[in-house]
Design an enzyme around this catalytic site. Structure first.
Site, PDB file in Angstrom:
ATOM      1  N   HIS A 153       0.832  -1.216   0.000  1.00 15.74           N
ATOM      2  CA  HIS A 153       0.000   0.000   0.000  1.00 15.74           C
ATOM      3  C   HIS A 153       0.864   1.262   0.000  1.00 15.74           C
ATOM      4  CE1 HIS A 153      -3.354  -2.671   1.292  1.00 15.74           C
ATOM      5  NE2 HIS A 153      -2.392  -3.234   2.018  1.00 15.74           N
ATOM      6  N   SER A 274      14.786  22.371 -15.422  1.00 18.97           N
ATOM      7  CA  SER A 274      13.617  23.193 -15.717  1.00 18.97           C
ATOM      8  C   SER A 274      14.101  24.548 -16.207  1.00 18.97           C
ATOM      9  CB  SER A 274      12.786  23.360 -14.448  1.00 18.97           C
ATOM     10  OG  SER A 274      11.967  24.511 -14.564  1.00 18.97           O
ATOM     11  N   GLU A 287       9.691   9.007 -16.891  1.00 16.70           N
ATOM     12  CA  GLU A 287       8.294   9.384 -17.131  1.00 16.70           C
ATOM     13  C   GLU A 287       7.851   8.986 -18.540  1.00 16.70           C
ATOM     14  OE1 GLU A 287       7.313  13.361 -14.758  1.00 16.70           O
ATOM     15  OE2 GLU A 287       9.265  13.428 -15.719  1.00 16.70           O
TER      16      GLU A 287
END
Ligand code: ARG
Length: 455
Positions: A153, A274, A287
């Protein structure tokens, strides 16, 4: 009134919707190989003259050299790779070129070409997956003893080792390889000679062409031969499953690279910055591997839906089989390479992993197991006693192994100070010696065995 303007319209749209050459040019090597095997068989069977077969073979060799050097010319009028090659052959050797298509149809031709292509694609994927397995094994070997929190979990559950965690992905990739091997074995039948749909009246030798193209045997039903795309679906399903595994590993790296976790530092080579936030270090490659899995699954779905409900035998819908397979293959090959690179170069922050493993009461199960083993207490009762110990540790703001013995004995008099030997994370992982368990000795044994599997 508008007929003049529209007269050319339908023709050019038809040309555009009908053509597969923009994508099936990727089959050129397989198409030439199939044609060479076919014409050699035709000559051997006395269906075409030896001289003609030789002229055709030489022409095909020359076309292959042209394609290799300059690429395949995309001429929409010629529809597909089969016609582009045949028309070039006619330019090179004249009307003799027309004998190549004896006892053959584009229907069995494309089915053969595509099987050959998928077979090569599987071999390429297998090589990539072996590379990923080797990378996982190497890093797992380095970290067979490194303790980290194991999660259920996404909550700290029990301590495990990083080596064990990485080896879980080794097992997934092992199953992926076996799925691709199954797909290849099923694809190992040659449809060439099924002709348009019914077979042919010419005395062809399908066993000879199958063998020449490296297939185990010819297919057994001409209708099935030209309308079966199971081999492409098998490939896409295996690719989907593999991409799901890559996506899960990518997701772990993404979570692990986040500041609250801090379990890994992804290498510069697989991160981006970034343009606005100078502190950022984004796990873009991971990703995109996670994202590509969605597209690969989409390719599989696309072909399933194309094939569903098609009557026998060939229908032009089936021309749409190739783009999803090509797309999925390119995405998968890239994803495997990117994940392999990340596994090889990621920095594991094992001190941080250990710190978190020690802080989450992750050895609570070990306390309960000790009460069962040493105190003869039923597990359910031991679970309850342990719960009270965890609550006491939480209230005192200390890990379980720093609770004073007096506190523990207040909770249950059967606890004595031998308990401290099982409450450390190292003792916890070392004790899990069951087959497939996280004990470093078990992990090392599996790594050694896996190294033998890989050869
Ligand atoms: N370009 C076609 C395809 O990929 C080749 C087969 C064409 N057959 C036909 N009967 N029109 O499916």
């Amino acid at each position: 009134m508008w007929g003049g303007r529209f007269a050319a319209g339908p023709a050019s749209i038809m040309r555009e919707i009908n053509a597969s050459i923009p994508f099936d040019k990727r089959l050129w090597k397989q198409d030439i190989a199939g044609s060479k095997a076919h014409v050699a068989m035709l000559a051997k069977q006395g269906i075409v003259e030896g001289e003609d077969a030789q002229a055709i073979t030489e022409g095909l060799n020359r076309i292959a050299a042209e394609y290799e050097a300059d690429g395949v010319p995309v001429d929409l009028d010629l529809e597909d790779i089969h016609m582009v090659t045949e028309s070039r052959l006619a330019q090179l050797i004249g009307p003799t070129a027309g004998r190549l298509h004896t006892a053959r149809s584009r229907n069995d031709q494309v089915a053969t070409d595509f099987r050959l292509w998928v077979r090569d694609a599987i071999d390429e994927v297998q090589a990539g997956l072996i590379g990923l397995q080797r990378a996982l094994l190497a890093r797992a070997g380095d970290h067979a003893d490194a303790v980290m929190p194991g999660f259920t979990h996404l909550q700290s559950a029990q301590p495990v080792t990083l080596g064990h965690h990485l080896m879980a992905y080794y097992e997934m990739v092992r199953r992926d390889r076996s799925r691709f091997a199954d797909a290849r074995a099923r694809a190992d039948e040659c449809p060439l000679g099924a002709a348009a749909l019914a077979g042919t009246g010419f005395p062809i030798d399908r066993h000879a062409t199958a063998a020449a193209l490296g297939f185990a045997r010819p297919t057994d039903n001409s209708l099935d031969s030209v309308s079966d795309r199971d081999f492409a679906l098998d490939y896409l399903m295996a690719a989907t499953q593999a991409s799901l595994h890559l996506s899960r590993l990518a997701e772990e790296f993404i979570i692990w690279a986040s500041q609250p976790f801090g379990f890994v530092k992804l290498p510069d080579a697989y991160s981006t910055g970034s343009s606005i936030m100078p502190q950022k270090r984004n796990p873009d490659a991971a990703e995109l591997v996670r994202g590509h899995a969605g597209r690969i699954m989409g390719c599989m779905t696309a072909l399933c839906v194309t094939m569903k409900g098609l009557p026998l035998a060939y229908s032009k819908d089936m021309q749409d089989d190739k783009p999803p397979v090509f797309e999925a293959h390119d995405l998968l090959a890239l994803s495997i390479a990117a994940m392999t690179g990340m596994v090889e170069t990621v920095t594991f922050r094992t001190d941080r992993m250990r710190g978190l493993a020690e802080s989450g009461f992750a050895t609570a199960t070990d306390l309960a197991d000790w009460l069962v083993r040493e105190g003869g207490i039923p597990f359910r009762e031991a679970h309850h006693i342990t719960g009270r110990a965890v609550a006491a540790a939480e209230a005192a703001g200390v890990p379980l192994d720093q609770l004073p013995i007096a506190t523990l004995q207040e909770i249950d008099g059967r606890i004595d100070d031998r308990i401290y030997a099982v409450l450390t994370v190292d003792a916890s992982v070392a004790s899990r010696m069951s087959h497939g368990g996280t004990a470093p000795a078990q992990v090392r044994a599996r790594i050694a065995q896996a190294q033998e599997e890989l050869g």
